[in-house]
Design a protein around this motif. Sequence first.
Motif, PDB file in Angstrom:
ATOM      1  N   ALA A 105      36.549  20.863  20.109  1.00 55.89           N
ATOM      2  CA  ALA A 105      35.243  21.479  20.751  1.00 55.89           C
ATOM      3  C   ALA A 105      35.432  22.854  21.081  1.00 55.89           C
ATOM      4  CB  ALA A 105      34.980  20.869  21.981  1.00 55.89           C
ATOM      5  N   GLN A 106      34.687  23.831  20.323  1.00 56.38           N
ATOM      6  CA  GLN A 106      35.083  25.327  20.349  1.00 56.38           C
ATOM      7  C   GLN A 106      33.919  26.036  21.289  1.00 56.38           C
ATOM      8  OE1 GLN A 106      37.149  26.528  16.985  1.00 56.38           O
ATOM      9  NE2 GLN A 106      36.085  28.489  16.877  1.00 56.38           N
ATOM     10  N   VAL A 107      34.548  26.925  22.227  1.00 52.25           N
ATOM     11  CA  VAL A 107      33.495  27.760  22.870  1.00 52.25           C
ATOM     12  C   VAL A 107      33.983  28.989  22.647  1.00 52.25           C
ATOM     13  CG1 VAL A 107      33.062  28.321  25.036  1.00 52.25           C
ATOM     14  CG2 VAL A 107      33.553  25.875  24.527  1.00 52.25           C
ATOM     15  N   TYR A 108      32.724  30.016  22.503  1.00 49.65           N
ATOM     16  CA  TYR A 108      33.104  31.464  22.357  1.00 49.65           C
ATOM     17  C   TYR A 108      32.407  31.812  23.707  1.00 49.65           C
ATOM     18  CZ  TYR A 108      31.251  36.121  21.517  1.00 49.65           C
ATOM     19  OH  TYR A 108      31.095  37.646  21.600  1.00 49.65           O
ATOM     20  N   ARG A 109      33.294  32.633  24.216  1.00 59.80           N
ATOM     21  CA  ARG A 109      33.153  33.478  25.595  1.00 59.80           C
ATOM     22  C   ARG A 109      33.037  34.885  25.491  1.00 59.80           C
ATOM     23  NH1 ARG A 109      36.731  32.270  30.891  1.00 59.80           N
ATOM     24  NH2 ARG A 109      36.264  33.987  32.153  1.00 59.80           N
ATOM     25  N   HIS A 110      32.002  35.595  25.763  1.00 60.14           N
ATOM     26  CA  HIS A 110      31.661  36.878  25.503  1.00 60.14           C
ATOM     27  C   HIS A 110      32.657  38.065  26.125  1.00 60.14           C
ATOM     28  CE1 HIS A 110      29.226  40.079  23.741  1.00 60.14           C
ATOM     29  NE2 HIS A 110      29.215  40.534  24.970  1.00 60.14           N
ATOM     30  N   SER A 111      32.829  37.525  27.634  1.00 59.78           N
ATOM     31  CA  SER A 111      33.284  38.534  28.482  1.00 59.78           C
ATOM     32  C   SER A 111      34.555  37.758  29.275  1.00 59.78           C
ATOM     33  CB  SER A 111      32.351  38.873  29.772  1.00 59.78           C
ATOM     34  OG  SER A 111      31.224  39.495  28.903  1.00 59.78           O
ATOM     35  N   ASP A 112      35.216  38.744  29.718  1.00 62.75           N
ATOM     36  CA  ASP A 112      36.459  38.135  30.402  1.00 62.75           C
ATOM     37  C   ASP A 112      37.284  37.277  29.606  1.00 62.75           C
ATOM     38  OD1 ASP A 112      35.629  39.797  32.709  1.00 62.75           O
ATOM     39  OD2 ASP A 112      34.602  38.391  33.485  1.00 62.75           O
ATOM     40  N   GLY A 113      37.330  37.345  28.523  1.00 63.99           N
ATOM     41  CA  GLY A 113      38.324  36.611  27.741  1.00 63.99           C
ATOM     42  C   GLY A 113      39.901  36.737  27.556  1.00 63.99           C
ATOM     43  N   TYR A 114      40.093  37.601  28.620  1.00 62.19           N
ATOM     44  CA  TYR A 114      41.719  38.046  28.523  1.00 62.19           C
ATOM     45  C   TYR A 114      42.500  36.987  29.216  1.00 62.19           C
ATOM     46  CZ  TYR A 114      39.576  39.592  32.930  1.00 62.19           C
ATOM     47  OH  TYR A 114      38.931  39.868  34.059  1.00 62.19           O
ATOM     48  N   PRO A 115      43.688  36.967  29.034  1.00 59.01           N
ATOM     49  CA  PRO A 115      44.391  35.658  29.706  1.00 59.01           C
ATOM     50  C   PRO A 115      44.266  35.640  30.943  1.00 59.01           C
ATOM     51  CG  PRO A 115      45.682  36.487  27.867  1.00 59.01           C
ATOM     52  CD  PRO A 115      44.550  37.518  27.922  1.00 59.01           C
ATOM     53  N   GLU A 116      44.551  36.504  31.866  1.00 58.09           N
ATOM     54  CA  GLU A 116      44.454  36.200  33.298  1.00 58.09           C
ATOM     55  C   GLU A 116      42.935  35.494  33.878  1.00 58.09           C
ATOM     56  OE1 GLU A 116      45.003  39.932  35.441  1.00 58.09           O
ATOM     57  OE2 GLU A 116      47.139  40.028  34.922  1.00 58.09           O
ATOM     58  N   SER A 117      41.998  36.008  33.249  1.00 60.07           N
ATOM     59  CA  SER A 117      40.764  35.331  33.535  1.00 60.07           C
ATOM     60  C   SER A 117      40.660  33.835  32.973  1.00 60.07           C
ATOM     61  CB  SER A 117      39.636  36.249  33.159  1.00 60.07           C
ATOM     62  OG  SER A 117      38.200  35.849  33.259  1.00 60.07           O
ATOM     63  N   VAL A 118      40.827  33.748  31.792  1.00 64.14           N
ATOM     64  CA  VAL A 118      40.630  32.401  31.145  1.00 64.14           C
ATOM     65  C   VAL A 118      41.493  31.371  31.612  1.00 64.14           C
ATOM     66  CG1 VAL A 118      40.920  31.249  28.926  1.00 64.14           C
ATOM     67  CG2 VAL A 118      39.827  33.254  28.796  1.00 64.14           C
ATOM     68  N   LEU A 119      42.799  31.705  31.990  1.00 64.89           N
ATOM     69  CA  LEU A 119      43.829  30.777  32.279  1.00 64.89           C
ATOM     70  C   LEU A 119      43.435  30.371  33.761  1.00 64.89           C
ATOM     71  CD1 LEU A 119      47.100  32.232  31.132  1.00 64.89           C
ATOM     72  CD2 LEU A 119      45.890  30.162  30.090  1.00 64.89           C
ATOM     73  N   ARG A 120      42.988  31.241  34.660  1.00 68.87           N
ATOM     74  CA  ARG A 120      42.463  30.916  35.928  1.00 68.87           C
ATOM     75  C   ARG A 120      41.351  30.021  36.082  1.00 68.87           C
ATOM     76  NH1 ARG A 120      43.207  36.955  38.240  1.00 68.87           N
ATOM     77  NH2 ARG A 120      45.310  36.921  39.081  1.00 68.87           N
ATOM     78  N   ASP A 121      40.473  30.415  35.166  1.00 68.81           N
ATOM     79  CA  ASP A 121      39.377  29.323  34.952  1.00 68.81           C
ATOM     80  C   ASP A 121      39.760  28.175  34.624  1.00 68.81           C
ATOM     81  OD1 ASP A 121      37.819  31.622  35.769  1.00 68.81           O
ATOM     82  OD2 ASP A 121      36.806  31.970  34.041  1.00 68.81           O
ATOM     83  N   LEU A 122      40.618  28.122  33.646  1.00 65.04           N
ATOM     84  CA  LEU A 122      41.052  26.690  33.018  1.00 65.04           C
ATOM     85  C   LEU A 122      41.888  26.010  34.086  1.00 65.04           C
ATOM     86  CD1 LEU A 122      42.451  27.699  29.431  1.00 65.04           C
ATOM     87  CD2 LEU A 122      40.483  26.130  30.258  1.00 65.04           C
ATOM     88  N   ALA A 123      42.595  26.590  34.981  1.00 60.87           N
ATOM     89  CA  ALA A 123      43.325  26.050  35.928  1.00 60.87           C
ATOM     90  C   ALA A 123      42.264  25.488  37.042  1.00 60.87           C
ATOM     91  CB  ALA A 123      44.270  26.858  36.753  1.00 60.87           C
ATOM     92  N   GLN A 124      41.321  26.029  37.224  1.00 61.20           N
ATOM     93  CA  GLN A 124      40.304  25.793  38.477  1.00 61.20           C
ATOM     94  C   GLN A 124      39.541  24.728  37.853  1.00 61.20           C
ATOM     95  OE1 GLN A 124      37.068  28.762  39.174  1.00 61.20           O
ATOM     96  NE2 GLN A 124      36.399  27.587  40.825  1.00 61.20           N
ATOM     97  N   LEU A 125      39.179  24.301  36.564  1.00 62.25           N
ATOM     98  CA  LEU A 125      38.512  23.348  36.047  1.00 62.25           C
ATOM     99  C   LEU A 125      39.427  22.144  36.255  1.00 62.25           C
ATOM    100  CD1 LEU A 125      36.179  22.248  33.940  1.00 62.25           C
ATOM    101  CD2 LEU A 125      37.368  23.062  32.198  1.00 62.25           C
ATOM    102  N   LYS A 126      40.674  22.236  35.496  1.00 58.03           N
ATOM    103  CA  LYS A 126      41.447  21.288  35.704  1.00 58.03           C
ATOM    104  C   LYS A 126      41.544  20.632  37.134  1.00 58.03           C
ATOM    105  CE  LYS A 126      46.274  19.529  34.429  1.00 58.03           C
ATOM    106  NZ  LYS A 126      45.892  18.341  35.221  1.00 58.03           N
ATOM    107  N   LYS A 127      41.890  21.461  38.025  1.00 51.60           N
ATOM    108  CA  LYS A 127      41.774  20.910  39.567  1.00 51.60           C
ATOM    109  C   LYS A 127      40.647  20.250  39.781  1.00 51.60           C
ATOM    110  CE  LYS A 127      42.731  22.827  43.978  1.00 51.60           C
ATOM    111  NZ  LYS A 127      42.863  23.907  44.778  1.00 51.60           N
ATOM    112  N   LEU A 128      39.643  20.766  39.363  1.00 53.58           N
ATOM    113  CA  LEU A 128      38.282  20.062  39.661  1.00 53.58           C
ATOM    114  C   LEU A 128      38.062  18.817  38.879  1.00 53.58           C
ATOM    115  CD1 LEU A 128      35.320  20.010  41.090  1.00 53.58           C
ATOM    116  CD2 LEU A 128      34.485  21.160  39.029  1.00 53.58           C
ATOM    117  N   LEU A 129      38.478  18.609  37.528  1.00 53.94           N
ATOM    118  CA  LEU A 129      38.115  17.510  36.779  1.00 53.94           C
ATOM    119  C   LEU A 129      39.235  16.344  37.392  1.00 53.94           C
ATOM    120  CD1 LEU A 129      37.822  18.692  33.169  1.00 53.94           C
ATOM    121  CD2 LEU A 129      36.168  17.784  34.600  1.00 53.94           C
ATOM    122  N   ASP A 130      40.731  16.914  37.794  1.00 57.72           N
ATOM    123  CA  ASP A 130      41.551  15.978  38.107  1.00 57.72           C
ATOM    124  C   ASP A 130      41.139  15.300  39.563  1.00 57.72           C
ATOM    125  OD1 ASP A 130      43.269  16.501  36.014  1.00 57.72           O
ATOM    126  OD2 ASP A 130      44.760  17.790  37.417  1.00 57.72           O
ATOM    127  N   ALA A 131      40.616  16.260  40.272  1.00 59.55           N
ATOM    128  CA  ALA A 131      40.142  15.573  41.794  1.00 59.55           C
ATOM    129  C   ALA A 131      38.937  14.709  41.563  1.00 59.55           C
ATOM    130  CB  ALA A 131      39.607  16.682  42.489  1.00 59.55           C
TER     131      ALA A 131
END
Length: 190
Positions: free
Chosen positions: A26-52
């Motif tokens: 499943a592939q997503v295009y993200r127009h803004s804030d695609g640098y690693p600091e932003s994307v990795l933080r967002d992925l960590a937040q998503l994982k935490k939510l999905l785990d909980a």
Amino acid sequence: MSTRSQLRFVQRVDQDAEPTDHDRPAQVYRHSDGYPESVLRDLAQLKKLLDATRAERGPGYTAASFVFLDKLSTVDLYLDGDPDRTIDAAQPADLLDPSNMEHLDQPMFLLGHGVENPADGIHGDEEYLYVVELPTRNPFEEPSEWTVKVSGHSTFPRWDGPTDEAFERASWQFHGPLEQAIEELVAEPA
């Protein structure tokens, strides 16, 4: 200036297993804030939510949740406070009323992402590619780690056509557990 990126969510499969329809990315295009600091933080937040919530259900659902949370994070720009913006935070249905949008020129919460068909190619102006490898597991088991691949800045071929080759030929600055990617690639806030 936008930092565009492509995120590919895939199911980690046993090396000996035959590929199935469920193995499609499943592939997503993200127009803004695609640098690693932003994307990795967002992925960590998503994982935490999905785990909980025990709501992880594979690449398609995880990609949809990533887009939803990313869009949700920009809605507050249009809520209350600004007299030119008529969306009331206590009335989320206001977001569905087009008359409340007439004064907004291309609101970010309606733009900024695309669900990509990996066979169609990438836009060509992305700066980063990511692969998020989800474990193969039953959603009722204990959460397990995600691994990620983060490309170097613009270290992949750009062309129209299937994106598989771009992801295969990319130079990866990181490949490993999400938590380790955050430790190595995300600067601590000052």
